[in-house]
Design a protein around this motif. Sequence first.
Motif, PDB file in Angstrom:
ATOM      1  N   GLN A  94       1.091  -1.251  -0.178  1.00 59.32           N
ATOM      2  CA  GLN A  94       0.459   0.137   0.017  1.00 59.32           C
ATOM      3  C   GLN A  94       0.974   1.578  -0.231  1.00 59.32           C
ATOM      4  O   GLN A  94       0.544   2.378  -0.713  1.00 59.32           O
ATOM      5  CB  GLN A  94      -0.665  -0.051   1.144  1.00 59.32           C
ATOM      6  CG  GLN A  94      -2.285   1.298   1.321  1.00 59.32           C
ATOM      7  CD  GLN A  94      -2.449   1.135   2.291  1.00 59.32           C
ATOM      8  OE1 GLN A  94      -3.200  -0.115   2.858  1.00 59.32           O
ATOM      9  NE2 GLN A  94      -2.734   2.397   3.196  1.00 59.32           N
ATOM     10  N   GLU A 169      -2.092  -5.131  -0.514  1.00 64.75           N
ATOM     11  CA  GLU A 169      -3.610  -3.954  -0.119  1.00 64.75           C
ATOM     12  C   GLU A 169      -2.704  -2.784  -1.403  1.00 64.75           C
ATOM     13  O   GLU A 169      -2.701  -1.217  -0.991  1.00 64.75           O
ATOM     14  CB  GLU A 169      -3.894  -3.706   0.831  1.00 64.75           C
ATOM     15  CG  GLU A 169      -4.278  -3.777   1.723  1.00 64.75           C
ATOM     16  CD  GLU A 169      -6.100  -4.189   1.923  1.00 64.75           C
ATOM     17  OE1 GLU A 169      -6.409  -3.454   1.187  1.00 64.75           O
ATOM     18  OE2 GLU A 169      -6.202  -4.304   2.924  1.00 64.75           O
ATOM     19  N   THR A 201      -7.050  -8.183   0.181  1.00 61.79           N
ATOM     20  CA  THR A 201      -7.140  -6.537  -0.186  1.00 61.79           C
ATOM     21  C   THR A 201      -8.863  -6.673   1.083  1.00 61.79           C
ATOM     22  O   THR A 201      -8.754  -7.964   1.212  1.00 61.79           O
ATOM     23  CB  THR A 201      -8.118  -6.269  -1.792  1.00 61.79           C
ATOM     24  OG1 THR A 201      -8.464  -5.217  -1.746  1.00 61.79           O
ATOM     25  CG2 THR A 201      -8.719  -7.687  -2.039  1.00 61.79           C
TER      26      THR A 201
END
Length: 245
Positions: A94, A169, A201
Amino acid sequence: MENDAIRLRDVSRVHTAGGHPVTALDRVSLDFPRGTFTAVMGPSGSGKSTLLQCAAGLDRPTSGTVTLGGTDLGRLSETRLTLLRRDRIGFVFQAFNLLPALTAEQNVALPLRLAGRRPADAEVREALARVGLADRARHRPARMSGGQQQRVALARALITRPEVLFADEPTGALDSRTGRDVLTLLRAMADTEHQTVVMVTHDPVAASYADRVVFLADGRLSGGLAGANAQDIAAHMTTLEAAPC
């Protein structure tokens, strides 16, 4: 060559918190076939990130086995495991984890330089072109949008041509439109490059880009869906989140 890129067999991971054992994964057996895109979902604390870390060799399971292309990760020393991750596994997170002082092309070339290789300019440019950023090669992260930075991170992960790409993510910090661009790239990696992609996710829309979704709850597998749309994935997640502890 076996068909599975990654195999987990009876994998458990027990942490200690406050002096008490906490089971993050509980006897999970799971295969990730080559050239497929798998999404991993589950409620908070279900063991998603622990599963990814064990599958990628970032964490060692307490028991059970993880094999990458036939190599038993549990039999490797820390040094050999580090080399395997460098040479055979790619990571996208992320947080983009780009070095701000380096240009896009320098960030992409970094894994090869760390491996003692001098990357060819054409090799780096090709990696950036694959993610649609050939014209941003000399830009530093501060001059790029979040989506562009994530695509640079993706190019950096792919330049070593890893056997498996793990994404944790990868669209979590992006707006929906930019996130779709990154997911489309991940989908294309499986379809056209025969890359094996494993993505953690929380987003049912992101998960719908995958060939299949596997669900975790309380550290255990809790079903899966193949070729499902976002609505069906969300409905399954709602069932898991509503289940009594």
